[in-house]
Design an enzyme around this catalytic site. Structure first.
Site, PDB file in Angstrom:
ATOM      1  N   GLY A  72       0.800  -1.219   0.000  1.00 30.33           N
ATOM      2  CA  GLY A  72       0.000   0.000   0.000  1.00 30.33           C
ATOM      3  C   GLY A  72       0.834   1.271   0.000  1.00 30.33           C
ATOM      4  N   ASN A 153      -8.342   3.522   8.306  1.00 25.58           N
ATOM      5  CA  ASN A 153      -7.700   2.394   8.982  1.00 25.58           C
ATOM      6  C   ASN A 153      -7.864   2.430  10.494  1.00 25.58           C
ATOM      7  OD1 ASN A 153      -5.963   4.632   8.051  1.00 25.58           O
ATOM      8  ND2 ASN A 153      -4.483   3.776   9.460  1.00 25.58           N
ATOM      9  N   GLN A 181      -7.562  -0.639   3.241  1.00 28.15           N
ATOM     10  CA  GLN A 181      -8.395  -1.290   4.269  1.00 28.15           C
ATOM     11  C   GLN A 181      -9.712  -1.813   3.703  1.00 28.15           C
ATOM     12  OE1 GLN A 181      -7.654  -2.004   7.428  1.00 28.15           O
ATOM     13  NE2 GLN A 181      -5.676  -0.948   7.478  1.00 28.15           N
ATOM     14  N   SER A 201      -3.306  -3.664  -0.800  1.00 28.02           N
ATOM     15  CA  SER A 201      -2.178  -4.381  -0.211  1.00 28.02           C
ATOM     16  C   SER A 201      -2.579  -5.800   0.188  1.00 28.02           C
ATOM     17  CB  SER A 201      -1.719  -3.592   1.032  1.00 28.02           C
ATOM     18  OG  SER A 201      -0.654  -4.252   1.652  1.00 28.02           O
ATOM     19  N   HIS A 203      -1.448  -7.998   2.473  1.00 29.99           N
ATOM     20  CA  HIS A 203      -1.487  -8.509   3.849  1.00 29.99           C
ATOM     21  C   HIS A 203      -2.701  -8.027   4.642  1.00 29.99           C
ATOM     22  CE1 HIS A 203       0.261  -5.033   6.276  1.00 29.99           C
ATOM     23  NE2 HIS A 203       0.491  -4.626   5.048  1.00 29.99           N
ATOM     24  N   THR A 239      12.571  -7.503 -11.090  1.00 29.58           N
ATOM     25  CA  THR A 239      12.000  -8.851 -11.206  1.00 29.58           C
ATOM     26  C   THR A 239      10.791  -8.985 -10.294  1.00 29.58           C
ATOM     27  OG1 THR A 239      14.173  -9.718 -11.722  1.00 29.58           O
ATOM     28  CG2 THR A 239      12.531 -11.323 -10.983  1.00 29.58           C
ATOM     29  N   CYS A 327       2.930   5.878  19.082  1.00 25.03           N
ATOM     30  CA  CYS A 327       4.038   5.485  19.955  1.00 25.03           C
ATOM     31  C   CYS A 327       5.234   4.996  19.165  1.00 25.03           C
ATOM     32  CB  CYS A 327       3.585   4.415  20.929  1.00 25.03           C
ATOM     33  SG  CYS A 327       2.770   3.052  20.139  1.00 25.03           S
TER      34      CYS A 327
HETATM   35  N1  PLP Z   1      -2.973   2.853   3.605  1.00 26.43           N
HETATM   36  C1  PLP Z   1      -3.751   2.431   4.621  1.00 26.43           C
HETATM   37  C2  PLP Z   1      -5.132   2.984   4.758  1.00 26.43           C
HETATM   38  C3  PLP Z   1      -3.279   1.473   5.520  1.00 26.43           C
HETATM   39  O1  PLP Z   1      -4.053   1.074   6.537  1.00 26.43           O
HETATM   40  C4  PLP Z   1      -1.966   0.973   5.355  1.00 26.43           C
HETATM   41  C5  PLP Z   1      -1.400   0.013   6.319  1.00 26.43           C
HETATM   42  O2  PLP Z   1      -1.771  -0.017   7.482  1.00 26.43           O
HETATM   43  C6  PLP Z   1      -1.198   1.425   4.262  1.00 26.43           C
HETATM   44  C7  PLP Z   1      -1.734   2.376   3.423  1.00 26.43           C
HETATM   45  C8  PLP Z   1       0.181   0.903   4.012  1.00 26.43           C
HETATM   46  O3  PLP Z   1       0.117  -0.395   3.473  1.00 26.43           O
HETATM   47  P1  PLP Z   1       1.396  -1.372   3.458  1.00 26.43           P
HETATM   48  O4  PLP Z   1       1.567  -1.838   4.859  1.00 26.43           O
HETATM   49  O5  PLP Z   1       1.014  -2.471   2.526  1.00 26.43           O
HETATM   50  O6  PLP Z   1       2.533  -0.583   2.957  1.00 26.43           O
END
Ligand code: PLP
Length: 395
Positions: A72, A153, A181, A201, A203, A239, A327
């Site tokens: 992301g 998020n 998200q 993203s 994960h 790659t 934090c």
């Molecule tokens: N944008 C949002 C809204 C996210 O919640 C996050 C990750 O928490 C990101 C971007 C960044 O994504 P990545 O961890 O894949 O770089």
């Protein structure tokens, strides 16, 4: 390993076993470089094409509008910087919101400070929703890009993306949305929502880490983001992460197939958690939109409680959550999102984000509520502010 109740799915998700299984052959068996000409590389090429197709279909886009990235953060950087570079002769004004992820906010700040762009950071209302009237007012003849996230998020609020896309289109302004998200959790169609670029993203949808994509609508004249080989239609050299791409394809396929059932289950459980916390804990507020929010997100602010202490004590009881305090940056500033929705510093400091997944159970929620009650009581018993408040309210 001790048993954990994992309630931090907005931070990352468990990679599904089926996803891991889909990745393994591309480490061990089909390890050929997709750019090589020999037949041995054909499976690598094929899985890349297949994943592009799966993602394209999930968004109502064409496969060749999907560009693989490392996640992301990279997708957000690419979208915003590339538009700024390609369209700077047309204008140097960008509109975004105050509650974006730092991948967007810090990119915009870079463009302001180092490249002479002007950025308008839109306010949001108390639910975290972008104000459409403010957006309309912010548009100028030199506005080249609107970048507003699909869903937040921290507080889970889903933005009025369709309306924003429509406004952008009417004014001939490009529209990028950070859907990190939201993608895989709510239905998205790039044509229906008038989206020109979209970041996602792996994960965050039970896929692997370090892989994501940027959707770029056909016809956008964006130059290469990473110079190098001819990968990703010469726009992002290097790659390809073939095992990651294979895993992403599987994760997207499964996320799309299970979306309705999964979000229904998460919503039921999440609402049960919210109802119990709101009913059984005093001086607490729910942050984010009541109904127009991601199905797995609950975000509370407990008055007279330090969020970091609450988190640590939950962790000691095997519960993984997160707080709104920055934090990780070494400061304990409250989150920019909670401040943007109007929370005073002292209340924003007592925030707790719990993000569920379909594997959570009602028994886990019961345990979490009991622990929250116990810990909040203990922390308040040590708080001079709470003591003061109680004395005054009893006087
Ligand atoms: N944008 C949002 C809204 C996210 O919640 C996050 C990750 O928490 C990101 C971007 C960044 O994504 P990545 O961890 O894949 O770089």
């Amino acid at each position: 390993m001790k048993q954990v109740i994992y309630l931090d799915n907005a931070a990352t998700t468990r990679t599904r076993p089926e996803v891991v299984e889909a990745m393994v052959p591309y480490f061990s068996e089909h390890y050929g470089n997709p750019s090589s000409v020999y037949e041995f590389s054909t499976p690598s090429k094929q899985v890349i094409a297949k994943t592009r197709e799966i993602i394209g279909k999930s968004l109502g886009a064409r496969p060749n509008e999907i560009y693989f990235t490392a996640g992301g953060t990279e997708s957000d950087n690419w979208a915003i910087k590339a538009v700024a570079e390609a369209y700077e002769t047309k204008g140097r004004h960008i509109i975004t919101s105050k509650i974006e992820h730092h991948a967007v906010l810090h990119t915009c700040e870079y463009l302001e400070k180092k490249r002479g762009f002007e950025v308008t950071y839109l306010d949001v209302d108390e639910n975290g929703t972008v104000k459409i009237e403010e957006l309309k007012k912010a548009i100028r003849p030199d506005t080249i890009l609107i970048s507003i996230m699909f869903a937040n998020n921290e507080i889970g609020t889903i933005e009025p993306v369709k309306e924003i896309g429509q406004i952008a289109k009417e004014h001939g302004i490009l529209f990028h949305t950070d859907a990190v998200q939201a993608y895989g959790h709510v239905p998205i169609n790039v044509d229906e929502y008038h989206i020109d670029m979209l970041s996602a993203s792996g994960h965050k949808l039970n896929g692997p880490k370090g892989i994501g994509f940027l959707y770029i609508r056909t016809g956008l004249k964006l130059r290469s983001f990473v110079h190098g080989g001819a990968q990703e239609r010469k726009r992002r050299g290097g790659t390809e992460n073939v095992p990651g791409i294979a895993g992403l394809g599987k994760a997207v396929e499964m996320a799309m197939d299970t979306m309705e059932k999964r979000s229904h289950k998460e919503r039921e459980l999440r609402d049960y958690l919210i109802e119990r916390v709101m009913a059984e804990v005093s001086f607490v507020r729910l942050n984010g939109h009541k109904s127009n929010r991601l199905s797995n997100n609950a975000n509370f602010a407990f008055q007279f409680v330090e969020g970091e202490s609450l988190l640590i004590m939950l962790d000691m009881n095997g519960i993984c959550g997160s707080s709104g305090s920055a934090c990780t940056s070494g400061s304990l500033d409250p989150s920019h999102v909670l401040l943007a929705i109007g929370l005073p510093h002292e209340i924003a400091h007592g925030s707790l984000r719990l993000t569920l997944n379909e594997e959570n159970t009602r028994e886990e929620m019961d345990y979490v509520v009991e622990k929250i009650k116990e810990i909040v009581d203990r922390l308040r018993a040590m708080s001079p502010l709470y003591e003061d408040f109680m004395k005054k309210s009893q006087a």
